[in-house]
Write a protein that holds these residues in place. Structure first.
Motif, short mmCIF file in Angstrom:
data_model
loop_
_atom_site.label_atom_id
_atom_site.label_comp_id
_atom_site.label_asym_id
_atom_site.label_seq_id
_atom_site.Cartn_x
_atom_site.Cartn_y
_atom_site.Cartn_z
N THR A 1 0.82 -1.21 0.00
CA THR A 1 0.00 0.00 0.00
C THR A 1 0.85 1.26 0.00
OG1 THR A 1 -1.77 -1.14 1.18
CG2 THR A 1 -1.81 1.26 1.22
N ASP B 1 -10.60 6.85 5.29
CA ASP B 1 -9.48 6.20 4.65
C ASP B 1 -9.27 4.83 5.29
OD1 ASP B 1 -7.01 5.74 3.32
OD2 ASP B 1 -5.91 6.93 4.75
N CYS C 1 -3.80 12.70 9.75
CA CYS C 1 -4.64 13.51 8.86
C CYS C 1 -5.07 14.80 9.56
CB CYS C 1 -5.89 12.73 8.44
SG CYS C 1 -5.54 11.22 7.51
N ASN D 1 -8.60 1.37 8.96
CA ASN D 1 -8.02 0.05 8.76
C ASN D 1 -8.40 -0.89 9.89
OD1 ASN D 1 -5.47 -1.94 8.97
ND2 ASN D 1 -5.67 -1.22 6.88
N ALA E 1 -6.67 8.99 -0.54
CA ALA E 1 -7.22 8.10 0.47
C ALA E 1 -7.71 6.81 -0.17
CB ALA E 1 -8.38 8.78 1.21
N ASP F 1 -9.32 8.74 9.74
CA ASP F 1 -7.94 8.58 9.29
C ASP F 1 -7.66 7.12 8.99
OD1 ASP F 1 -7.00 7.14 11.65
OD2 ASP F 1 -7.02 9.05 12.72
N GLY F 2 -6.50 6.84 8.40
CA GLY F 2 -6.19 5.50 7.93
C GLY F 2 -6.07 4.47 9.03
N GLY G 1 -6.32 3.10 5.28
CA GLY G 1 -4.96 2.74 5.64
C GLY G 1 -3.87 3.49 4.92
N ALA G 2 -4.20 4.41 4.05
CA ALA G 2 -3.16 5.13 3.31
C ALA G 2 -2.52 6.24 4.13
CB ALA G 2 -3.75 5.72 2.02
N ASN G 3 -3.26 6.82 5.08
CA ASN G 3 -2.78 7.98 5.84
C ASN G 3 -3.06 7.80 7.32
OD1 ASN G 3 -2.31 9.91 3.38
ND2 ASN G 3 -4.39 9.14 3.12
#
Length: 338
Positions: free
Chosen positions: A109, A146, A153, A236, A130, A231-232, A148-150
Motif C-alpha cells: 500500500t 481512509d 490527517c 483500517n 485516500a 484517518d487510515g 490505511g493510506a494515511n
C-alpha cells in the motif's frame, strides 16, 4: 464510460502473486468478452499459468515484460528509488498514458501510494489521497475512507476525504443526497482528538455536505449514514475487525442441539439463513479499494487476496472505469472550490 474496457493488472503483488492473479484474469475475460487486460510481470512466471486457459481468452490478455517487482516489505522511499521499472509502476504508467482505463494490484500500500503520486500526480486541492470502498450495510452500502493510506490527517484532509467519498458513493449507488459522518470514539460533540472535532466543524459549515455528526464503529453498518470518514489507522482497524468477526463466524460450525422435530426444523431453518448471510457478507466479495485523489483509476486489492478476492477487485476497477470515477472526482473538487 470506455467503449472497450482496458485494465492494467500488476501480476506480482500480494502474498500469492500470479497464482491468484492469472486465474482471476481468465475468469474476468470469460465473464466480460469485450474487455482487454494488460498483465505486468515476468513472462517466465506468467506464461506457464496462462497455458491452462483457452487461446480465445489469452488473446485478450497481453503480457508486458517486467522483471522488477515491488515486494510487500518495500518502503515508499525504496519504491521510488528502485521500483520505477516494476510491474506496479508500469501498470500505473498505462493509466497515466491512457493505454488503460484503470489498474489493479495486490501490492504494498505505501509503495502504491508513493508511486501513484509520483507517476499520476494528485488532484488539485488534494494533499493526501485516500483508500476507500463501499461496505455492506443494513440499507445497502456505506462508503468508508481512509482504509490505511494515511495515519496522520488534518481536519482539512478529512474534509477532502468526505468530498471524495460522497462522489465515489454517488457513482456506486446513483444516490445524490448522502449523509456523511466522522468516525469517532463517541457520538457526543465534545469527544475525540482535536483534529476530528475541528473536522466536524468544517463539515458542519460546508454547504455541499449533508453532515450527520460523529458515529462509532458499529454505525458504519447500520445504514443510518452513507459515507463515513476517518484517518487510515481508524479505518483500517475498523474494516479488519469487521472482516475478522465475519471470518470467525465462517469458521464456526453451525450445529443443532435442539431435540424434537419442531425445534430441529426451525433450528435447521436458522442455520440455512445464517449460512446464506455469511456468504453474502464474506469479505472476499467486497475486495478492492479505490485510491481516491490521484489522477487515474487505481484499485488496491488485499495483500492476501485469493483468486476469488482478486477477481472482485478487478470488478471494482471495472466499475471505477465505467463510472469515470477519476474524472468525477476532478469535477467534485472544482465544485468544492467554487
Amino acid at each position: 464510460m470506455p467503449s472497450q474496457l482496458r485494465l492494467a493488472v500488476d501480476a506480482m503483488g500480494g502474498d500469492l502473486g500470479p497464482r491468484s492473479v492469472v486465474p482471476a484474469c481468465a475468469r474476468f475475460l470469460q465473464r466480460f468478452p469485450p474487455a482487454e487486460l494488460q498483465l505486468y510481470g515476468p513472462p517466465t512466471k506468467l506464461r506457464p499459468l496462462m497455458g491452462a486457459y483457452a487461446p480465445e481468452l489469452t488473446r485478450r490478455l497481453r503480457l508486458v515484460h517486467c522483471e522488477q517487482v515491488v515486494t510487500q516489505h518495500c518502503s515508499p522511499v525504496q519504491a521510488l528509488r528502485r521500483g520505477r521499472e516494476s510491474s506496479m509502476a508500469e501498470a500505473l504508467r498505462a493509466v497515466g498514458s491512457g493505454e488503460a482505463d484503470a489498474m489493479v494490484t495486490s501490492g504494498n500500500t505505501g509503495a502504491l501510494l508513493a508511486l501513484s503520486r509520483n507517476i499520476l500526480g494528485t488532484l488539485d486541492g488534494i494533499r493526501r489521497p485516500a483508500l476507500g470502498k463501499s461496505v455492506p450495510s443494513q440499507n445497502g452500502s456505506c462508503f468508508l475512507l481512509d482504509l490505511g493510506a494515511n495515519i496522520d490527517c488534518s481536519a482539512e484532509d478529512l474534509q477532502n476525504f468526505a468530498r471524495m467519498g460522497i462522489e465515489a458513493q454517488r457513482a456506486h449507488t446513483g444516490q445524490q443526497q448522502l449523509r456523511v459522518a466522522l468516525l469517532n470514539i463517541g457520538a457526543e460533540a465534545g469527544k475525540g482528538p482535536g483534529e476530528i472535532r475541528r473536522a466536524g466543524e468544517l463539515l458542519e459549515a460546508d454547504p455541499q455536505i449533508n453532515y450527520a455528526g460523529f458515529v462509532e464503529g458499529h454505525d458504519i453498518f447500520t445504514g443510518d449514514v452513507d459515507v463515513v470518514v476517518c484517518d487510515g489507522l481508524m479505518g483500517n482497524v475498523a474494516i479488519k475487525a469487521a472482516e475478522g468477526v465475519i471470518r470467525l463466524i465462517g469458521h464456526k460450525p453451525f450445529t443443532l442441539e435442539a431435540t424434537g422435530p419442531v425445534k430441529r426444523f426451525f433450528g435447521q431453518l436458522a442455520i440455512n439463513l445464517l449460512r446464506k448471510w455469511r456468504t453474502n457478507v464474506e469479505p472476499s466479495r467486497y475486495n478492492g479499494a479505490s485510491f481516491l485523489g490521484v489522477k487515474g483509476n487505481v484499485v488496491k486489492s488485499h495483500g492476501g487476496a485469493s483468486s476469488e478476492a482478486f477477481y472482485r477487485a478487478m470488478i471494482t476497477a471495472k466499475e471505477c472505469a465505467e463510472a469515470n470515477l477519476a474524472d468525477r472526482l476532478v469535477s467534485a473538487m472544482v465544485r468544492a472550490r467554487d
